[in-house]
Write an enzyme that holds these catalytic residues in place. Structure first.
Site, PDB file in Angstrom:
ATOM      1  N   CYS A  38      36.549 -10.257   9.871  1.00 22.51           N
ATOM      2  CA  CYS A  38      35.989 -11.617   9.819  1.00 22.51           C
ATOM      3  C   CYS A  38      37.090 -12.659  10.040  1.00 22.51           C
ATOM      4  O   CYS A  38      38.146 -12.622   9.403  1.00 22.51           O
ATOM      5  CB  CYS A  38      35.313 -11.839   8.466  1.00 22.51           C
ATOM      6  SG  CYS A  38      34.706 -13.522   8.253  1.00 22.51           S
TER       7      CYS A  38
ATOM      8  N   CYS B 137      22.785 -14.412  13.880  1.00 27.70           N
ATOM      9  CA  CYS B 137      24.140 -14.399  13.302  1.00 27.70           C
ATOM     10  C   CYS B 137      24.864 -13.098  13.652  1.00 27.70           C
ATOM     11  O   CYS B 137      26.048 -13.114  14.003  1.00 27.70           O
ATOM     12  CB  CYS B 137      24.086 -14.619  11.798  1.00 27.70           C
ATOM     13  SG  CYS B 137      22.961 -13.499  10.936  1.00 27.70           S
TER      14      CYS B 137
ATOM     15  N   ASP C 176      34.231 -20.699  -8.015  1.00 27.70           N
ATOM     16  CA  ASP C 176      35.197 -19.708  -7.488  1.00 27.70           C
ATOM     17  C   ASP C 176      36.414 -19.634  -8.389  1.00 27.70           C
ATOM     18  O   ASP C 176      37.506 -19.329  -7.911  1.00 27.70           O
ATOM     19  CB  ASP C 176      35.704 -20.092  -6.087  1.00 27.70           C
ATOM     20  CG  ASP C 176      34.659 -19.963  -5.023  1.00 27.70           C
ATOM     21  OD1 ASP C 176      33.635 -19.342  -5.283  1.00 27.70           O
ATOM     22  OD2 ASP C 176      34.883 -20.511  -3.921  1.00 27.70           O
TER      23      ASP C 176
ATOM     24  N   CYS D 137      35.809 -19.909   9.976  1.00 28.66           N
ATOM     25  CA  CYS D 137      34.832 -19.704  11.053  1.00 28.66           C
ATOM     26  C   CYS D 137      33.450 -20.052  10.516  1.00 28.66           C
ATOM     27  O   CYS D 137      33.071 -19.618   9.431  1.00 28.66           O
ATOM     28  CB  CYS D 137      34.877 -18.238  11.499  1.00 28.66           C
ATOM     29  SG  CYS D 137      33.551 -17.762  12.641  1.00 28.66           S
TER      30      CYS D 137
ATOM     31  N   CYS E 224      14.616 -14.572   6.812  1.00 27.59           N
ATOM     32  CA  CYS E 224      15.318 -14.243   8.064  1.00 27.59           C
ATOM     33  C   CYS E 224      14.357 -13.614   9.077  1.00 27.59           C
ATOM     34  O   CYS E 224      14.528 -13.773  10.283  1.00 27.59           O
ATOM     35  CB  CYS E 224      16.467 -13.278   7.794  1.00 27.59           C
ATOM     36  SG  CYS E 224      17.937 -14.056   7.097  1.00 27.59           S
TER      37      CYS E 224
HETATM   38  S1  SF4 Z   1      20.804 -16.504  11.840  1.00 27.04           S
HETATM   39 FE1  SF4 Z   1      21.096 -14.799  10.440  1.00 27.04          FE
HETATM   40  S2  SF4 Z   1      20.996 -15.707   8.419  1.00 27.04           S
HETATM   41 FE2  SF4 Z   1      20.069 -17.187   9.834  1.00 27.04          FE
HETATM   42  S3  SF4 Z   1      17.859 -16.704   9.840  1.00 27.04           S
HETATM   43 FE3  SF4 Z   1      18.807 -15.560  11.516  1.00 27.04          FE
HETATM   44  S4  SF4 Z   1      19.249 -13.565  10.623  1.00 27.04           S
HETATM   45 FE4  SF4 Z   1      18.921 -14.971   8.900  1.00 27.04          FE
HETATM   46  S1  SF4 Z   2      32.505 -16.144   9.642  1.00 23.58           S
HETATM   47 FE1  SF4 Z   2      32.774 -15.806  11.872  1.00 23.58          FE
HETATM   48  S2  SF4 Z   2      33.893 -13.888  12.049  1.00 23.58           S
HETATM   49 FE2  SF4 Z   2      33.092 -13.983   9.945  1.00 23.58          FE
HETATM   50  S3  SF4 Z   2      31.128 -12.926  10.023  1.00 23.58           S
HETATM   51 FE3  SF4 Z   2      30.665 -15.078  10.420  1.00 23.58          FE
HETATM   52  S4  SF4 Z   2      30.749 -15.303  12.673  1.00 23.58           S
HETATM   53 FE4  SF4 Z   2      31.718 -13.355  12.141  1.00 23.58          FE
END
Ligand code: SF4
Ligand code: SF4
Length: 310
Positions: free
Chosen positions: A203, A183, A122, A230, A177
């Site tokens: 986010c 997610c 980074d 997060c 996935c």
């Molecule tokens: S939680 Fe999100 S990143 Fe993880 S396997 Fe499921 S869809 Fe893919």
């Molecule tokens: S880090 Fe937290 S706020 Fe950002 S996309 Fe993932 S779950 Fe959502």
């Protein structure tokens, strides 16, 4: 040169994954352009300013031919808390650059001549996640992180660019996935409007770390008890639940200022903290990025959400 020996050396230096790829145009360049065009970078204007370089890793440093891409776990099996796992211990940039520099010196010793190169964590205009996929380390999850099928996604990425021909690893081309949307469903602020699209403006990681001004009123309650960063979209991922690596690196163990503290306790501590106390308690911490002013702002939001207690 024997790439298995390079990988063994990298593992000995504390890296958990290593892959080797060529430098070149990023596969994700069109998606990156679209992401910038939609304003999903928020106030992180440095990303657009350096976009042309980021989209082609040959432009980072003239003459580079290969990239040794590494990943280092920051402890996906550690419990959840008000501070994202990556930020609980010491800052990773310097530590990983030092280790990559050590790997660079070791490669030179094996080759027997100086090898031009540079380590990036980074710390330069490189799309490291793109290089990591090319180096075979994983696929891009719908939560936008790089996921490795044997290690999950709770790791830092870094790369050592070298002016040296090496045997390349095959890129990671499959997507594991499937039909999962955990997610996307779990994100409290709706910051993942579509698979593999992150709207930074919503986010919590961006709002509590990168944003300089006030957190928008409509998002404040959605932040809940998250004081810095997060991990939710990684925590719910089945690949992390099954395969997240343990924390091997002592430098990333939680520091006293955050270890074991619930959100209310940490928020109250921060709200009462002086500049001098902050300098001592958070010396070498990635949390310094938000400065004490930003942490107090976050702490006030957390207290709004969880209450001040007694
Ligand atoms: S939680 Fe999100 S990143 Fe993880 S396997 Fe499921 S869809 Fe893919
Ligand atoms: S880090 Fe937290 S706020 Fe950002 S996309 Fe993932 S779950 Fe959502």
């Amino acid at each position: 040169m024997d790439t298995a020996a390079i990988k063994a050396q990298a593992y000995g230096l504390g890296f958990d994954l290593t892959g080797i790829t060529s430098v070149g145009p990023a596969d994700t360049a069109p998606a990156f352009d679209e992401w910038l065009a939609r304003g999903f970078d928020g106030e992180m204007t440095y990303l657009a300013r350096t976009a042309e370089k980021r989209k082609d890793s040959r432009l980072a440093l003239a003459g580079m031919r290969t990239a040794i891409v590494v990943a280092m776990s920051y402890g996906g099996r550690e419990p959840s808390g008000p501070v994202a796992r990556y930020a609980r211990g010491d800052d990773y940039h310097e530590l990983m650059v030092e280790r990559l520099d050590a790997l660079h010196r070791w490669v030179e010793a094996q080759v027997g001549t100086p090898v031009n190169g540079k380590a990036y964590v980074d710390t330069g205009p490189i799309l490291e996640r793109d290089l990591a996929r090319r180096a075979g380390l994983g696929w891009f999850g719908k939560n936008t992180t790089l996921i490795n099928p044997r290690a999950g996604s709770f790791f830092f990425l870094g790369s050592l660019l070298l002016d040296l021909e090496l045997e390349l690893d095959a890129p990671f081309v499959t997507d594991h996935c499937g039909s999962c949307t955990r997610c996307l469903d779990a994100c409290p602020t709706g910051a993942l409007p579509a698979p593999r699209v992150l709207d930074s403006n919503r986010c919590i990681s961006y709002l509590t770390i990168e944003l300089k001004g006030d957190i928008p009123d409509d998002l404040r309650p959605l932040i809940g008890d998250l004081l810095y960063g997060c991990d939710i979209c990684q925590e719910v991922c089945p690949w992390n639940q099954k395969f997240a690596l343990p924390l091997r690196e002592e430098a990333f163990l939680p520091r006293a200022a955050v270890a074991g503290k619930d959100a209310r306790t940490l928020a109250r501590d921060l709200l009462e903290m002086s500049d001098d106390e902050f300098r001592v308690a958070f010396k070498g911490s990635p949390m310094k990025r938000a400065k004490l002013r930003g942490l107090k702002r976050n702490a006030a939001v957390v207290i709004e959400n969880v209450g001040a207690g007694d």
